[in-house]
Design an enzyme around this catalytic site. Structure first.
Site, PDB file in Angstrom:
ATOM      1  N   ARG A   1       4.844   5.446   6.397  1.00  8.85           N
ATOM      2  CA  ARG A   1       4.680   4.154   5.703  1.00  8.85           C
ATOM      3  C   ARG A   1       3.214   3.802   5.478  1.00  8.85           C
ATOM      4  O   ARG A   1       2.873   3.128   4.515  1.00  8.85           O
ATOM      5  CB  ARG A   1       5.380   3.031   6.475  1.00  8.85           C
ATOM      6  CG  ARG A   1       6.887   3.167   6.460  1.00  8.85           C
ATOM      7  CD  ARG A   1       7.569   1.826   6.597  1.00  8.85           C
ATOM      8  NE  ARG A   1       7.353   0.966   5.468  1.00  8.85           N
ATOM      9  CZ  ARG A   1       8.307   0.346   4.783  1.00  8.85           C
ATOM     10  NH1 ARG A   1       9.561   0.515   5.124  1.00  8.85           N
ATOM     11  NH2 ARG A   1       8.015  -0.455   3.789  1.00  8.85           N
TER      12      ARG A   1
ATOM     13  N   TYR B   1       2.574  -7.560  -8.083  1.00 11.07           N
ATOM     14  CA  TYR B   1       1.998  -8.907  -8.157  1.00 11.07           C
ATOM     15  C   TYR B   1       1.299  -9.249  -6.854  1.00 11.07           C
ATOM     16  O   TYR B   1       1.716  -8.809  -5.789  1.00 11.07           O
ATOM     17  CB  TYR B   1       3.057  -9.969  -8.488  1.00 11.07           C
ATOM     18  CG  TYR B   1       4.300  -9.977  -7.626  1.00 11.07           C
ATOM     19  CD1 TYR B   1       5.354  -9.101  -7.874  1.00 11.07           C
ATOM     20  CD2 TYR B   1       4.447 -10.884  -6.575  1.00 11.07           C
ATOM     21  CE1 TYR B   1       6.513  -9.129  -7.111  1.00 11.07           C
ATOM     22  CE2 TYR B   1       5.603 -10.918  -5.810  1.00 11.07           C
ATOM     23  CZ  TYR B   1       6.627 -10.036  -6.069  1.00 11.07           C
ATOM     24  OH  TYR B   1       7.769 -10.052  -5.319  1.00 11.07           O
ATOM     25  N   PRO B   2       0.226 -10.017  -6.951  1.00 12.39           N
ATOM     26  CA  PRO B   2      -0.439 -10.464  -5.731  1.00 12.39           C
ATOM     27  C   PRO B   2       0.169 -11.771  -5.225  1.00 12.39           C
ATOM     28  O   PRO B   2       0.762 -12.514  -6.023  1.00 12.39           O
ATOM     29  CB  PRO B   2      -1.873 -10.690  -6.188  1.00 12.39           C
ATOM     30  CG  PRO B   2      -1.776 -11.034  -7.628  1.00 12.39           C
ATOM     31  CD  PRO B   2      -0.533 -10.376  -8.164  1.00 12.39           C
ATOM     32  N   MET B   3       0.078 -12.014  -3.934  1.00 13.43           N
ATOM     33  CA  MET B   3       0.611 -13.272  -3.398  1.00 13.43           C
ATOM     34  C   MET B   3      -0.135 -13.762  -2.169  1.00 13.43           C
ATOM     35  O   MET B   3      -0.827 -13.006  -1.493  1.00 13.43           O
ATOM     36  CB  MET B   3       2.102 -13.142  -3.080  1.00 13.43           C
ATOM     37  CG  MET B   3       2.442 -12.210  -1.939  1.00 13.43           C
ATOM     38  SD  MET B   3       4.214 -12.288  -1.525  1.00 13.43           S
ATOM     39  CE  MET B   3       4.279 -13.793  -0.547  1.00 13.43           C
TER      40      MET B   3
ATOM     41  N   LYS C   1       0.361 -16.606   1.299  1.00 14.65           N
ATOM     42  CA  LYS C   1       1.276 -17.463   2.054  1.00 14.65           C
ATOM     43  C   LYS C   1       0.588 -18.815   2.193  1.00 14.65           C
ATOM     44  O   LYS C   1      -0.599 -18.884   2.534  1.00 14.65           O
ATOM     45  CB  LYS C   1       1.586 -16.824   3.397  1.00 14.65           C
ATOM     46  CG  LYS C   1       2.419 -15.559   3.197  1.00 14.65           C
ATOM     47  CD  LYS C   1       3.508 -15.388   4.207  1.00 14.65           C
ATOM     48  CE  LYS C   1       4.362 -14.190   3.851  1.00 14.65           C
ATOM     49  NZ  LYS C   1       4.770 -13.440   5.032  1.00 14.65           N
TER      50      LYS C   1
ATOM     51  N   HIS D   1      13.570 -11.726   6.020  1.00 17.70           N
ATOM     52  CA  HIS D   1      12.956 -11.037   4.873  1.00 17.70           C
ATOM     53  C   HIS D   1      13.309  -9.543   4.878  1.00 17.70           C
ATOM     54  O   HIS D   1      13.706  -8.973   3.862  1.00 17.70           O
ATOM     55  CB  HIS D   1      11.432 -11.223   4.924  1.00 17.70           C
ATOM     56  CG  HIS D   1      10.700 -10.431   3.880  1.00 17.70           C
ATOM     57  ND1 HIS D   1      10.566 -10.858   2.593  1.00 17.70           N
ATOM     58  CD2 HIS D   1      10.105  -9.201   3.939  1.00 17.70           C
ATOM     59  CE1 HIS D   1       9.902  -9.948   1.902  1.00 17.70           C
ATOM     60  NE2 HIS D   1       9.605  -8.930   2.687  1.00 17.70           N
TER      61      HIS D   1
ATOM     62  N   GLN E   1       9.208  -0.954  -1.199  1.00 19.82           N
ATOM     63  CA  GLN E   1       7.975  -1.741  -1.212  1.00 19.82           C
ATOM     64  C   GLN E   1       6.872  -0.963  -0.499  1.00 19.82           C
ATOM     65  O   GLN E   1       7.103  -0.362   0.539  1.00 19.82           O
ATOM     66  CB  GLN E   1       8.180  -3.076  -0.468  1.00 19.82           C
ATOM     67  CG  GLN E   1       6.895  -3.895  -0.406  1.00 19.82           C
ATOM     68  CD  GLN E   1       6.971  -5.125   0.493  1.00 19.82           C
ATOM     69  OE1 GLN E   1       7.732  -5.169   1.457  1.00 19.82           O
ATOM     70  NE2 GLN E   1       6.177  -6.121   0.195  1.00 19.82           N
TER      71      GLN E   1
ATOM     72  N   SER F   1       9.863 -16.927   1.569  1.00 20.81           N
ATOM     73  CA  SER F   1       9.396 -16.998   0.174  1.00 20.81           C
ATOM     74  C   SER F   1       9.521 -18.418  -0.370  1.00 20.81           C
ATOM     75  O   SER F   1       8.611 -18.927  -1.029  1.00 20.81           O
ATOM     76  CB  SER F   1      10.190 -16.048  -0.722  1.00 20.81           C
ATOM     77  OG  SER F   1       9.945 -14.707  -0.367  1.00 20.81           O
TER      78      SER F   1
END
Ligand code: 76R
Length: 247
Positions: free
Chosen positions: A129, A143-145, A147, A170, A183, A221
């Site tokens: 991983r 996409y960037p994110m 929190k 999640h 992912q 989310s």
């Protein structure tokens, strides 16, 4: 005691988004287009050696819409090698026909779930991983994110138990897409404008829509996620790239 979860870091990642000036590309002779394409494919061959030696990975995608035409995605052990990959594109004649519409720098991240005392970097599953091959699925969604850190919705003020609980949910949703969506978790804290880069890979793009929609209703989310720009594209192998450029 630091309240931050322990993280593991793997390869660094550069997402290099390019636009092509089609009007100029279309005007040059077929012969010249072929030569330039050959030169680009030669660079791809060098990247393939890196991938075969498992010292990095790369993939090229065709991005839909006005935001970009191409995404060159690289994973490398350090920033210097990422810079070399970027430079390799810039040194080709192909680069003359492109502009870098945007880019994103990050590092593959895992949160450490292993029991104390065990070296996570020697665990095969974890290594897979941290040092992944970019899945050559038909489609990518990137996409960037962040929190959120607003009022009661401040991810960073939660207790570890609260965070773990939400991440558990999640993971359960994520894993229910096993075999459909993969992912690569990319952290960009200190590296780029957002906190994470979300890189999702699937053969059927409708699975992106379904998964992301489902996650919107999940607390982590619904309450805490703040998103940047979305990019959607399809995989370009050598053959598809040739077809696309050799008009
Ligand atoms: O194998 C494992 O245990 C990995 C579990 C896992 C973690 C730790 C996981 C699985 N994710 C993790 C972390 Mn994810 N993920 C997102 C988004 O659009 C949204 O609402 C959010 C964007 C999607 C769609 C998605 C999908 N994930 C993270 C983190 C870091 C959080 C932190 O550390 O605080 C973010 C920001 C994030 C965001 N996740 C999965 C998926 C999918 C499909 C899976 C399971 C499949 C897979 O592992 O590839």
């Amino acid at each position: 005691m630091s309240n931050a979860p322990k993280t593991l870091e793997g390869w660094y990642c550069l997402n290099d988004f390019r636009k092509i000036k089609w009007e100029i590309w279309n005007e040059i002779s077929v012969q010249l287009r072929r030569e330039i394409l050959e030169e680009l494919l030669e660079v791809c061959k060098q990247w393939k050696v890196v991938e075969d030696e498992k010292t990095g990975s790369h993939a090229i995608f065709q991005i839909l819409g006005h935001k970009a035409d191409f995404l060159f995605m690289f994973l490398r052990p350090n920033l210097e090698e990422l810079a070399q990959a970027e430079l390799a594109i810039n040194k080709t004649r192909f680069a003359k026909f492109t502009t870098q519409s945007t880019s994103y720098v990050s590092v593959v991240e895992l949160t450490n779930y292993l029991p104390e005392g065990k070296d996570p970097y020697s665990d095969t599953k974890i290594r897979e991983r941290l040092y992944p091959q970019i899945p050559k699925t038909n489609n990518i969604c990137f996409y960037p994110m962040n929190k959120l850190r607003i009022g009661n919705d401040n991810w960073y003020m939660l207790t570890p138990d609260e965070r773990n609980q939400m991440m558990k949910s999640h993971r359960i949703i994520g894993r229910s897409y096993n075999g459909k969506v993969r992912q690569i978790i990319l952290s960009s804290v200190g590296l780029d404008d957002y906190e994470w880069g979300v890189a999702l890979f699937a053969d059927d793009p409708i699975d992106f829509k379904k998964l992301i929609y489902e996650m919107r209703f999940d607390e982590v989310s619904a309450r805490f996620a703040e998103f940047g720009t979305f990019y959607i594209g399809s995989y370009l192998g050598e053959e598809q790239l040739t077809r696309l450029l050799n008009l």
